[in-house]
Design a protein around this motif. Structure first.
Motif, PDB file in Angstrom:
ATOM      1  N   ALA A  18       0.763  -1.392  -0.219  1.00  0.00           N
ATOM      2  CA  ALA A  18      -0.036   0.077   0.084  1.00  0.00           C
ATOM      3  C   ALA A  18       0.941   1.339   0.100  1.00  0.00           C
ATOM      4  N   TYR A  19       1.943   1.146   0.695  1.00  0.00           N
ATOM      5  CA  TYR A  19       2.959   2.206   0.851  1.00  0.00           C
ATOM      6  C   TYR A  19       3.342   2.562  -0.551  1.00  0.00           C
ATOM      7  N   HIS A  20       3.625   1.565  -1.394  1.00  0.00           N
ATOM      8  CA  HIS A  20       4.287   1.848  -2.880  1.00  0.00           C
ATOM      9  C   HIS A  20       3.199   2.643  -3.492  1.00  0.00           C
ATOM     10  N   SER A  21       1.896   2.210  -3.330  1.00  0.00           N
ATOM     11  CA  SER A  21       0.824   2.712  -4.294  1.00  0.00           C
ATOM     12  C   SER A  21       0.489   4.378  -3.646  1.00  0.00           C
ATOM     13  N   LEU A  22       0.672   4.513  -2.314  1.00  0.00           N
ATOM     14  CA  LEU A  22       0.176   5.704  -1.684  1.00  0.00           C
ATOM     15  C   LEU A  22       1.229   6.781  -2.115  1.00  0.00           C
ATOM     16  N   PHE A  23       2.659   6.248  -1.884  1.00  0.00           N
ATOM     17  CA  PHE A  23       3.581   7.417  -1.655  1.00  0.00           C
ATOM     18  C   PHE A  23       4.663   7.108  -2.794  1.00  0.00           C
ATOM     19  N   ASP A  24       4.543   6.437  -3.691  1.00  0.00           N
ATOM     20  CA  ASP A  24       5.512   6.113  -4.906  1.00  0.00           C
ATOM     21  C   ASP A  24       6.723   5.852  -4.365  1.00  0.00           C
ATOM     22  N   ARG A  25       7.010   5.290  -3.217  1.00  0.00           N
ATOM     23  CA  ARG A  25       8.383   5.244  -2.583  1.00  0.00           C
ATOM     24  C   ARG A  25       8.380   3.621  -1.596  1.00  0.00           C
ATOM     25  N   SER A  26       9.355   3.280  -1.260  1.00  0.00           N
ATOM     26  CA  SER A  26       9.068   1.966  -0.508  1.00  0.00           C
ATOM     27  C   SER A  26       9.311   2.372   1.102  1.00  0.00           C
ATOM     28  N   ILE A  27       8.657   1.813   2.024  1.00  0.00           N
ATOM     29  CA  ILE A  27       8.726   2.280   3.317  1.00  0.00           C
ATOM     30  C   ILE A  27      10.076   2.157   3.863  1.00  0.00           C
ATOM     31  N   GLU A  28      10.894   1.230   3.360  1.00  0.00           N
ATOM     32  CA  GLU A  28      12.195   1.094   3.878  1.00  0.00           C
ATOM     33  C   GLU A  28      13.283   2.208   3.414  1.00  0.00           C
ATOM     34  N   GLU A  29      12.911   2.561   2.260  1.00  0.00           N
ATOM     35  CA  GLU A  29      13.766   3.803   1.594  1.00  0.00           C
ATOM     36  C   GLU A  29      13.403   5.260   2.419  1.00  0.00           C
ATOM     37  N   ASP A  30      12.259   5.124   2.703  1.00  0.00           N
ATOM     38  CA  ASP A  30      11.811   6.480   3.359  1.00  0.00           C
ATOM     39  C   ASP A  30      12.603   6.453   4.940  1.00  0.00           C
ATOM     40  N   LEU A  31      12.344   5.356   5.473  1.00  0.00           N
ATOM     41  CA  LEU A  31      12.534   5.262   6.770  1.00  0.00           C
ATOM     42  C   LEU A  31      14.225   5.407   6.803  1.00  0.00           C
ATOM     43  N   ALA A  32      15.040   4.895   6.028  1.00  0.00           N
ATOM     44  CA  ALA A  32      16.293   4.606   5.874  1.00  0.00           C
ATOM     45  C   ALA A  32      16.971   6.227   5.753  1.00  0.00           C
ATOM     46  N   SER A  33      16.272   6.839   4.910  1.00  0.00           N
ATOM     47  CA  SER A  33      16.892   8.176   4.449  1.00  0.00           C
ATOM     48  C   SER A  33      16.472   9.380   5.648  1.00  0.00           C
ATOM     49  N   HIS A  34      15.371   9.078   6.091  1.00  0.00           N
ATOM     50  CA  HIS A  34      14.675  10.194   7.131  1.00  0.00           C
ATOM     51  C   HIS A  34      15.351   9.869   8.682  1.00  0.00           C
ATOM     52  N   ILE A  35      15.578   8.640   9.195  1.00  0.00           N
ATOM     53  CA  ILE A  35      15.969   8.571  10.169  1.00  0.00           C
ATOM     54  C   ILE A  35      17.312   8.485  10.565  1.00  0.00           C
ATOM     55  N   GLN A  36      18.055   9.382  11.192  1.00  0.00           N
ATOM     56  CA  GLN A  36      19.534   9.518  11.155  1.00  0.00           C
ATOM     57  C   GLN A  36      20.164   8.904  12.264  1.00  0.00           C
ATOM     58  N   GLY A  37      19.446   8.876  13.321  1.00  0.00           N
ATOM     59  CA  GLY A  37      19.747   8.180  14.624  1.00  0.00           C
ATOM     60  C   GLY A  37      20.201   6.812  14.745  1.00  0.00           C
ATOM     61  N   SER A  38      20.557   6.485  16.139  1.00  0.00           N
ATOM     62  CA  SER A  38      20.916   5.091  16.352  1.00  0.00           C
ATOM     63  C   SER A  38      19.845   4.079  16.123  1.00  0.00           C
ATOM     64  N   GLU A  39      18.493   4.394  16.055  1.00  0.00           N
ATOM     65  CA  GLU A  39      17.287   3.604  15.812  1.00  0.00           C
ATOM     66  C   GLU A  39      17.127   3.155  14.468  1.00  0.00           C
ATOM     67  N   ARG A  40      18.017   3.914  13.470  1.00  0.00           N
ATOM     68  CA  ARG A  40      17.711   3.583  12.222  1.00  0.00           C
ATOM     69  C   ARG A  40      17.877   2.079  11.605  1.00  0.00           C
ATOM     70  N   LYS A  41      19.127   1.381  12.021  1.00  0.00           N
ATOM     71  CA  LYS A  41      19.170   0.095  11.714  1.00  0.00           C
ATOM     72  C   LYS A  41      17.976  -0.767  12.299  1.00  0.00           C
ATOM     73  N   LEU A  42      17.502  -0.527  13.520  1.00  0.00           N
ATOM     74  CA  LEU A  42      16.445  -1.503  13.958  1.00  0.00           C
ATOM     75  C   LEU A  42      15.236  -1.368  13.358  1.00  0.00           C
ATOM     76  N   LEU A  43      14.898   0.096  13.119  1.00  0.00           N
ATOM     77  CA  LEU A  43      13.593   0.220  12.488  1.00  0.00           C
ATOM     78  C   LEU A  43      13.468  -0.345  11.143  1.00  0.00           C
TER      79      LEU A  43
END
Lengths: 316, 298
Positions: free
Chosen positions: B117-142
């Motif tokens: 659904a994320y692909h359809s709604l936002f034209d991106r994958s959830i993992e690419e958005d999370l990976a590029s927006h989260i800078q802190g130590s929680e990035r890997k985990l999330l």
């Protein structure tokens, strides 16, 4: 484009089963019949045949093939008979085991398949091995290899053509910086290659070339002994021009002293129903000789016959 | 019968969670009654009584609850989760627990659906958005949590679980030297193993520590929530319900109420929610309450 050819009038699955059973019966095995049938059926048809064979004779077709055939030919037929998702799951699982471990195969499956194909492979993995692909990959790889492979095998990439050019610029710059610092396994390098859509990565790498004058692959050739770098280069190739990657694998398998049957079998069986035609064209372009001829010179017997049939070359 | 003063009635209609629409309507039918409702109005320097700005904000939030619960419940679950994930990412670190909640509580196929659904709604994958927006130590985990496609069968290897419990214990002990959330083994275990396996790890851990994993992780909130959601979801639900229904609950805590009730169909959640039914009926008002109670009774 596929190289697999299927006759316009396909016998029913039960007819095929009967014929296969005949091929197994008696002394010896009628390999030609097996090649003729299985080598000309698509995934759906092969699945139906397996199902029908199980129902008719109470035995898994694959087990029967395992009993009757041997060596490279057996492996090729076995891999080919599986449907694409199961095949990928099988190869991936093999690649996590100690004696057959191969980061390259894991990366190849993760990066050359479409998002949905990779997903189906993961589902097939659950069904067959009662575990997830990612837990096996994570458990059996370490360090930088794990860091790169996990995102690759768990990705569910966006598959649209939309590309953000300014993002491509930013990420090309980022990649260039990290590569110049020899930070090949940097979080951001892994992030870009592991999460961006293929179209986006392609745009980024084009921008890289425009801006810095070199293909990113060239900048990743710093150390020919570095296995991780080699994997990184192959990853890039698989993501943006898989046919070139596969051509290289085939060329190296064929030119190697004695032939790398493992690689040859893998590429032919996994690509015959997808893009082996494009790969073969690339092979001819690069080596000035048709792929089928190169295969013919380098292999023999039933193994050679099956390879050629799958590669679209039928002896008249 | 003592009639409550109109200011008191207004106060009653607008306090708690949600809004008592019927009561409000009955007030509005009567006269204007601004003076004296000091909670909502204040006099400015020109002796002009205006709405208290903070009061308006909180009122808006209260009125919005009904709309949110309706929209959320009518959406396809995949779109719902995709939108919740996007919103949580936008809001920042304070809302990352929502990402953990969705990634860990949904089944493998539900999480996959959210990714589609994320692909359809936002034209991106959830993992690419999370990976590029989260800078802190929680990035890997999330990123790894949302990318998981966990095996869902019951098969569990006790020996492996024991080894992995030990590995977690070590990482937690060394937390001050190296953040456990960035420990490769911790991330590997929590983001790739199946839930039945992790529940076994949770049990095995008790053999090596006199506290449970979640007790030992008090300091690392996000990790703690991850373990809770994966191994002891009832504890997570209880905590969230409790925080939402307290008198001093903040807006984020109250929003969790809508999110949990509208998105959770599991028996575990319902079981926890029924314990809070009394409190819900007490604290929650109006049409919003009716929706919540109705959904819990489904």
């Amino acid at each position: 484009m596929a190289t697999l050819t299927v006759p316009s009038a396909v016998p029913s699955a039960s007819e095929d089963c009967e014929q296969l059973r005949k091929a197994f019966s008696g002394w010896g095995t009628n390999e030609n019949l097996i090649i003729d049938i299985l080598g000309h059926r698509n995934a759906e048809q092969r699945n139906l045949i397996r199902k029908a064979y199980g129902e008719a004779y109470g035995e898994d077709l694959l087990k029967a093939l395992n009993k009757e055939l041997t060596s490279d030919f057996e492996r090729l037929v076995m891999l080919w008979t599986l449907d694409p998702a199961e095949r990928d799951a099988y190869l991936a699982n093999e690649a996590t085991k100690r004696w057959t471990s191969s980061n390259q195969v894991l990366m190849e499956i993760a990066c050359t398949r479409s998002a949905n194909q990779l997903l189906h492979a993961r589902q097939a993995y659950h069904a067959r091995f009662k575990k997830s692909l990612e837990e096996d990959v994570a458990h059996h790889t370490t360090g930088d290899f794990r860091k790169l492979l996990l995102p690759l095998v768990t990705a569910y990439r966006y598959e649209g053509d939309e590309v953000n050019m300014s993002l491509a610029k930013t990420e090309a710059k980022l990649l260039h910086e990290k590569i110049s610092d020899k930070a090949y396994s940097d979080d951001d390098v892994v992030r870009v290659l592991g999460t961006r859509s293929k179209a986006q990565i392609n745009a980024t790498l084009n921008h890289y070339k425009n801006e810095y004058g070199k293909d990113i692959i060239e900048d990743l050739e710093a150390d020919s002994e570095d296995d991780f770098l080699a994997l990184l280069r192959s990853t890039v190739k698989c993501l943006v021009y898989p046919e070139k990657y596969f051509e290289e694998v085939l060329r190296s398998a064929i030119n190697k002293r004695g032939t790398d049957e493992g690689a040859l079998t893998r590429v032919v069986s996994t690509r015959a129903e997808f893009d082996l035609k494009i790969i073969a064209d690339e092979y001819q372009r690069r080596n000035s000789v048709p792929l089928t001829r190169a295969i013919g010179k380098d292999t023999r017997g039933d193994y050679e016959k099956m390879l050629l049939v799958l590669a679209g070359h039928d002896e008249a | 019968m003592a009639h409550p003063s109109e200011p008191e009635v207004l106060d009653q209609a607008l306090s708690g969670i949600g809004v008592d629409e019927k009561l409000l309507v009955s007030i509005l039918r009567k006269s204007h009654m601004r003076k004296g409702c000091s909670k909502f109005f204040c006099e400015d320097e020109r002796q002009f009584e205006r709405w208290n700005h903070t009061a308006i904000k909180s009122l808006k939030a209260e009125f919005k609850r009904f709309k949110d619960v309706v929209v959320l419940s009518l959406m396809h679950p995949w779109e719902r989760d995709a939108r919740l994930l996007k919103k949580a990412l936008k809001k920042g670190p304070m809302q990352y627990n929502v990402i953990v909640e969705i990634a860990c509580i949904r089944s493998s196929d539900e999480l996959l659906g959210a990714r589609k659904a994320y692909h359809s709604l936002f034209d991106r994958s959830i993992e690419e958005d999370l990976a590029s927006h989260i800078q802190g130590s929680e990035r890997k985990l999330l990123v790894a949590l949302v990318s998981a496609y966990r095996y869902e069968g019951p098969k569990v290897k006790e020996d492996t679980a024991r080894l992995e419990a030990k590995a977690l214990l070590n990482a937690i002990k060394n937390n001050d030297k190296r953040n456990a959330m960035e420990d490769d083994e911790v991330v590997r275990i929590l983001t790739t193993r199946s839930k039945p396996h992790l529940k076994e790890v949770y049990e095995q851990y008790k053999k090596f520590s006199d506290k449970t994993i979640t007790e030992d992780l008090e300091v690392e909130l996000l990790l703690k929530e991850t373990v809770e959601c994966l191994c002891t979801p009832q504890t997570y639900f209880t905590r969230v319900f409790d925080a939402a229904l307290r008198d001093d609950a903040d807006e984020d805590a109250k929003k969790a109420l809508t999110r949990l009730v509208a998105t959770q169909e599991s028996e575990e959640m319902k079981g926890v929610a029924t314990k809070f039914e009394g409190k819900i009926k007490e604290r929650v008002k109006g049409a919003y309450k009716d929706v919540l109670v109705g959904m819990l009774e489904k």
